[in-house]
Design a protein around this motif. Structure first.
Motif, short mmCIF file in Angstrom:
data_model
loop_
_atom_site.label_atom_id
_atom_site.label_comp_id
_atom_site.label_asym_id
_atom_site.label_seq_id
_atom_site.Cartn_x
_atom_site.Cartn_y
_atom_site.Cartn_z
N LYS A 121 30.91 62.59 29.37
CA LYS A 121 29.98 62.77 30.50
C LYS A 121 30.16 61.64 31.53
N GLN A 122 30.18 60.40 31.05
CA GLN A 122 30.33 59.26 31.95
C GLN A 122 31.69 59.28 32.65
N ASP A 173 33.57 61.95 33.26
CA ASP A 173 33.57 63.03 34.26
C ASP A 173 32.90 62.58 35.55
N GLU A 174 31.80 61.89 35.41
CA GLU A 174 31.10 61.38 36.59
C GLU A 174 32.00 60.44 37.39
N ALA A 206 33.54 61.24 41.12
CA ALA A 206 33.28 60.29 42.21
C ALA A 206 34.59 59.89 42.88
N ARG A 218 41.08 64.00 33.59
CA ARG A 218 39.99 64.89 33.18
C ARG A 218 40.51 65.94 32.20
#
Length: 488
Positions: free
Chosen positions: A380-381, A383-384, A388, A403
């Motif tokens: 999750k982190q 991907d963020e 960005a 990714r």
């Protein structure tokens, strides 16, 4: 004269006590002091504290007798100067200059009196006045070099070079030039001068300790590492306690790829021979690099942590520490440390820096002992972070590649999300240069995916794409053989 002049004389004598070393290098002849004048001078000195009024009158009488002859004024002034009686020496200096402003011994003496009170500007003027009359007068050149060494180094260099021309065997001039060039950060010139001095003057004493330190540090600054260990051994005999020679020896052994010698030289660190405050950032970062190269990652981490703590301005050490944490399977520490690195970099952080944080996340998510919950949080982190990056740089195909790798949950099975991301990355790479390795990564997964899905035409396209980049690619050859067998 004022009535309290002798009292001030006595006080000044006490304050300037020990400053007489300033004239130790005087290069002028002083006539022998007339015995009668010496007796009167001794009376002044003896009475200066107990009977200042009498001393004052005695000095007035003495000067009245001595000022008839400049040689007497010089010898008397030198007598007072040698005994650290500055006010009396100063009066003699003024009188001898008034008697003959071209008298070279008198000018040199005036310069020494100025040196005693640390008036280097006036001292330089006196020595310059000598050089106007005799441009090759070496004693004045030497004193001017001393005067200007820390005031106007470029003038000092000129003086020392003139000394070298006048006295080719004056090796001390080379040492002084080395000191000046070192202070100016002109290390190549410093090396040249120190090399000349230390090759000629092989019997060294305590006055050579600091030049020796400067010499090995200048060699280090110019990446001339070979001679440093031998020089450090030589200079350590002058002072076995100084850290500079131990430090430079260690650095040089590392640079010279002498692992055994480097490990032995590192003892000044491993044995904590000095207080923590004595060590510098480079001590710790050299230890970090050496131990990392030797495969001692925990040891490298220990010293890299110390490097980070020693100098917080060297943020590159944070980046290195994060990498070491990752290699030591301390992924969480690696991620947090790299985040701190990016924070300190601020706007200077570029795409490659941010992608390195992505690699930290990717490596952490692939650890064998990670819990599903922890992995999900890392994904999750990450991907963020990648989203960005892509919002800022829509052409950053590297983020899409990472990714895709991040979302592979089972490498033995074809998965849809990695497949779509690799296809997206390939589209982004169209028309871009220097992307062959990235294309190979994407095509390899896609070839695997299509073979597993029995989509042979698509698999053939991916296989041919790999072979077009790398005709000897073993994986692609295996796929090619399989696909040909399916067409029989």
């Amino acid at each position: 004269m004022k009535k309290n002049w002798i009292s001030k004389l006595a006080l000044a004598a006490l304050l300037l006590c020990g400053a007489g070393q300033a004239q130790a290098q005087k290069g002028y002849d002083v006539p022998a002091l007339n015995p009668e004048l010496q007796t009167m001078a001794d009376q002044v000195i003896d009475m200066q504290i107990s009977e200042p009024d009498k001393a004052n009158r005695a000095f007035t009488k003495l000067m009245s007798k001595a000022k008839k002859k400049k040689e007497d004024l010089l010898s008397l002034g030198q007598y007072f100067l040698d005994k650290n009686i500055y006010p009396c020496a100063m009066q003699c200096a003024k009188q001898v200059y008034e008697a003959d402003p071209t008298y070279i011994p008198g000018l040199m003496f005036n310069g020494e009196v100025c040196m005693m009170r640390k008036d280097y500007g006036s001292a330089g003027q006196m020595f310059d006045a000598v050089l106007v009359q005799d441009s090759a007068y070496v004693p004045a050149l030497k004193r001017n070099a001393f005067v200007y060494k820390n005031v106007n180094p470029h003038v000092a260099i000129e003086m020392l070079q003139r000394i070298q021309r006048a006295e080719p065997d004056n090796h001390v001039a080379s040492r002084d030039l080395g000191d000046i060039y070192y202070a100016l950060d002109e290390y190549k010139d410093a090396v040249k001068q120190y090399s000349n001095y230390f090759s000629k003057v092989t019997e060294n004493d305590s006055t050579d300790i600091r030049p020796g330190e400067n010499y090995v540090q200048s060699l280090f600054a110019t990446a001339e590492f070979y001679d440093i260990p031998e020089l450090c051994e030589r200079f350590s005999k002058l002072d076995s306690k100084t850290i500079v020679f131990k430090r430079m020896n260690f650095f040089a052994q590392v640079e010279n790829l002498k692992a055994d010698q480097a490990r032995a030289a590192m003892s000044y660190l491993t044995e904590n021979q000095y207080a923590d405050s004595i060590y510098i950032y480079l001590d710790y970062i050299y230890a970090t690099n050496f131990l990392a190269d030797e495969g001692d990652i925990p040891g490298a981490i220990t010293y890299c942590e110390k490097a980070v703590a020693r100098d917080t301005s060297k943020i590159g050490a944070l980046k290195q520490l994060a990498s070491l944490y990752r290699r030591n399977k301390q992924s969480d520490k690696g991620i947090e440390t790299f985040k701190l690195y990016l924070q300190k970099m601020g706007p200077k952080a570029d795409l490659s820096d941010k992608l390195l944080l992505g690699q930290q996340y990717l490596g952490a998510s692939q650890q064998a002992d990670i819990t599903p919950e922890h992995r999900a949080e890392l994904v999750k982190q990450a991907d963020e972070l990648f989203l960005a990056i892509l919002a800022e740089r829509p052409d950053a195909y590297q983020a899409v590649l990472m990714r895709a790798a991040l979302h592979i949950t089972d490498g033995s099975k074809p998965e849809e999300e990695p497949k779509m991301l690799y296809e997206e990355a390939l589209r982004m790479m169209e028309g871009k240069e220097n992307t062959d390795n990235a294309k190979l990564t994407a095509l390899r997964y896609l070839a695997f995916y299509h073979v597993q899905k029995d989509e042979l035409d698509d698999a053939r396209k991916c296989c041919d794409g790999i072979l077009a980049i790398d005709a000897e690619n073993a994986f692609a050859k295996q796929i090619d053989t399989y696909l040909k067998s399916q067409n029989k």
